[in-house]
Design a protein around this motif. Sequence first.
Motif, PDB file in Angstrom:
ATOM      1  N   LEU A  11       0.831  -1.210   0.000  1.00  0.00           N
ATOM      2  CA  LEU A  11       0.000   0.000   0.000  1.00  0.00           C
ATOM      3  C   LEU A  11       0.869   1.265   0.000  1.00  0.00           C
ATOM      4  N   GLY A  12       1.912   1.261   0.837  1.00  0.00           N
ATOM      5  CA  GLY A  12       2.784   2.427   0.927  1.00  0.00           C
ATOM      6  C   GLY A  12       3.524   2.693  -0.373  1.00  0.00           C
ATOM      7  N   LEU A  13       4.130   1.648  -0.945  1.00  0.00           N
ATOM      8  CA  LEU A  13       4.883   1.818  -2.188  1.00  0.00           C
ATOM      9  C   LEU A  13       3.953   2.114  -3.367  1.00  0.00           C
ATOM     10  N   GLY A  14       2.782   1.467  -3.366  1.00  0.00           N
ATOM     11  CA  GLY A  14       1.827   1.711  -4.431  1.00  0.00           C
ATOM     12  C   GLY A  14       1.337   3.148  -4.436  1.00  0.00           C
ATOM     13  N   ILE A  15       0.968   3.652  -3.279  1.00  0.00           N
ATOM     14  CA  ILE A  15       0.498   5.039  -3.155  1.00  0.00           C
ATOM     15  C   ILE A  15       1.610   6.012  -3.531  1.00  0.00           C
ATOM     16  N   TYR A  16       2.836   5.691  -3.114  1.00  0.00           N
ATOM     17  CA  TYR A  16       3.965   6.564  -3.438  1.00  0.00           C
ATOM     18  C   TYR A  16       4.179   6.650  -4.945  1.00  0.00           C
ATOM     19  N   TYR A  17       4.137   5.474  -5.629  1.00  0.00           N
ATOM     20  CA  TYR A  17       4.358   5.491  -7.075  1.00  0.00           C
ATOM     21  C   TYR A  17       3.202   6.168  -7.813  1.00  0.00           C
ATOM     22  N   VAL A  18       1.984   5.953  -7.343  1.00  0.00           N
ATOM     23  CA  VAL A  18       0.813   6.527  -8.026  1.00  0.00           C
ATOM     24  C   VAL A  18       0.775   8.046  -7.898  1.00  0.00           C
ATOM     25  N   PHE A  19       0.944   8.540  -6.669  1.00  0.00           N
ATOM     26  CA  PHE A  19       0.707   9.965  -6.420  1.00  0.00           C
ATOM     27  C   PHE A  19       1.969  10.818  -6.335  1.00  0.00           C
ATOM     28  N   PHE A  20       3.128  10.181  -6.233  1.00  0.00           N
ATOM     29  CA  PHE A  20       4.373  10.955  -6.156  1.00  0.00           C
ATOM     30  C   PHE A  20       5.342  10.542  -7.256  1.00  0.00           C
ATOM     31  N   PHE A  21       4.786  10.071  -8.357  1.00  0.00           N
ATOM     32  CA  PHE A  21       5.559   9.588  -9.494  1.00  0.00           C
ATOM     33  C   PHE A  21       6.573  10.622  -9.980  1.00  0.00           C
ATOM     34  N   HIS A  22       6.146  11.867 -10.042  1.00  0.00           N
ATOM     35  CA  HIS A  22       6.989  12.927 -10.615  1.00  0.00           C
ATOM     36  C   HIS A  22       8.160  13.309  -9.714  1.00  0.00           C
ATOM     37  N   THR A  23       8.144  12.858  -8.471  1.00  0.00           N
ATOM     38  CA  THR A  23       9.254  13.165  -7.561  1.00  0.00           C
ATOM     39  C   THR A  23      10.324  12.073  -7.591  1.00  0.00           C
ATOM     40  N   ILE A  24      10.043  10.966  -8.268  1.00  0.00           N
ATOM     41  CA  ILE A  24      10.978   9.837  -8.318  1.00  0.00           C
ATOM     42  C   ILE A  24      12.001  10.067  -9.420  1.00  0.00           C
ATOM     43  N   ASP A  25      13.258   9.830  -9.117  1.00  0.00           N
ATOM     44  CA  ASP A  25      14.311   9.950 -10.110  1.00  0.00           C
ATOM     45  C   ASP A  25      14.037   9.001 -11.275  1.00  0.00           C
ATOM     46  N   SER A  26      14.296   9.472 -12.495  1.00  0.00           N
ATOM     47  CA  SER A  26      13.963   8.694 -13.689  1.00  0.00           C
ATOM     48  C   SER A  26      14.627   7.317 -13.698  1.00  0.00           C
ATOM     49  N   SER A  27      15.810   7.210 -13.108  1.00  0.00           N
ATOM     50  CA  SER A  27      16.518   5.928 -13.076  1.00  0.00           C
ATOM     51  C   SER A  27      15.881   4.932 -12.127  1.00  0.00           C
ATOM     52  N   LEU A  28      15.011   5.417 -11.233  1.00  0.00           N
ATOM     53  CA  LEU A  28      14.392   4.547 -10.232  1.00  0.00           C
ATOM     54  C   LEU A  28      12.896   4.322 -10.462  1.00  0.00           C
ATOM     55  N   LYS A  29      12.338   4.976 -11.459  1.00  0.00           N
ATOM     56  CA  LYS A  29      10.895   4.887 -11.675  1.00  0.00           C
ATOM     57  C   LYS A  29      10.433   3.450 -11.944  1.00  0.00           C
ATOM     58  N   MET A  30      11.179   2.718 -12.748  1.00  0.00           N
ATOM     59  CA  MET A  30      10.789   1.342 -13.050  1.00  0.00           C
ATOM     60  C   MET A  30      10.882   0.464 -11.808  1.00  0.00           C
ATOM     61  N   VAL A  31      11.879   0.717 -10.971  1.00  0.00           N
ATOM     62  CA  VAL A  31      12.023  -0.045  -9.728  1.00  0.00           C
ATOM     63  C   VAL A  31      10.808   0.152  -8.842  1.00  0.00           C
ATOM     64  N   PHE A  32      10.410   1.414  -8.681  1.00  0.00           N
ATOM     65  CA  PHE A  32       9.250   1.704  -7.826  1.00  0.00           C
ATOM     66  C   PHE A  32       7.949   1.226  -8.456  1.00  0.00           C
ATOM     67  N   LYS A  33       7.903   1.147  -9.781  1.00  0.00           N
ATOM     68  CA  LYS A  33       6.716   0.624 -10.455  1.00  0.00           C
ATOM     69  C   LYS A  33       6.556  -0.873 -10.215  1.00  0.00           C
ATOM     70  N   LEU A  34       7.689  -1.592 -10.223  1.00  0.00           N
ATOM     71  CA  LEU A  34       7.649  -3.046 -10.112  1.00  0.00           C
ATOM     72  C   LEU A  34       7.566  -3.558  -8.678  1.00  0.00           C
TER      73      LEU A  34
END
Length: 220
Positions: A11-34
């Motif tokens: 729930l925590g990681l899912g909410i973070y990726y959904v609503f704070f996607f634009h704050t994640i470094d581009s190199s880590l976006k896929m990691v947080f998505k998966l």
Amino acid sequence: MARKVLILLFLGLGIYYVFFFHTIDSSLKMVFKLLPMVLLITLAFLTKIPVKSTYYWLISIGLIFCAIGDYTLQWFIIGLCFFLTGHIFYIFAFRSANTAKTPIYAKVILLLYGAIMMFWIAGSLVQKGDIVLAIAVAAYIVVILMMGWTSFRTGSSFAIIGAMLFIASDSILAINRFMLDVAYSHELIMFTYYAAQFFLMLSIAQYFKISSKTEIKSVQ
């Protein structure tokens, strides 16, 4: 205890990726998505049921193919194929159940919705000359609607909710990609997607309870 921790992490990681996607470094976006999907796959395999049924294995494998689809969606057709395979596993999971029947109203709604999406999106791609893509999208529409159709056979509210949320997520994705810009598309697509997979994972335990009760009644 471990299951509750994994759900909270999801729930925590899912909410973070959904609503704070634009704050994640581009190199880590896929990691947080998966990561949320890895947690759901782990939760599926850790589901405590006495007998590892066909439904258990097919849903778990479907989650794995969808996770691969998450990564490969950057090459759209390849990702589409992996998601298509994931949906096929879900369909076989639902077809392995024979607890309930798909109600007429659900059949009518899904058929009408499928016809509209087929005419609007696949038809538009044909007009643009993207025949291969139109065929792929049309096949995907048929498969995902079949998944929604067969989900009712389980008698599991979690399976039905998961299937409907998946249809919503993929519909928003297709409309946003091929037809028009959808406001807050990322949030809408990923929120409904993670929620769909979460409910499908939960359906493993719920279906076992439903099928066990059905077997007891048939014996009596």
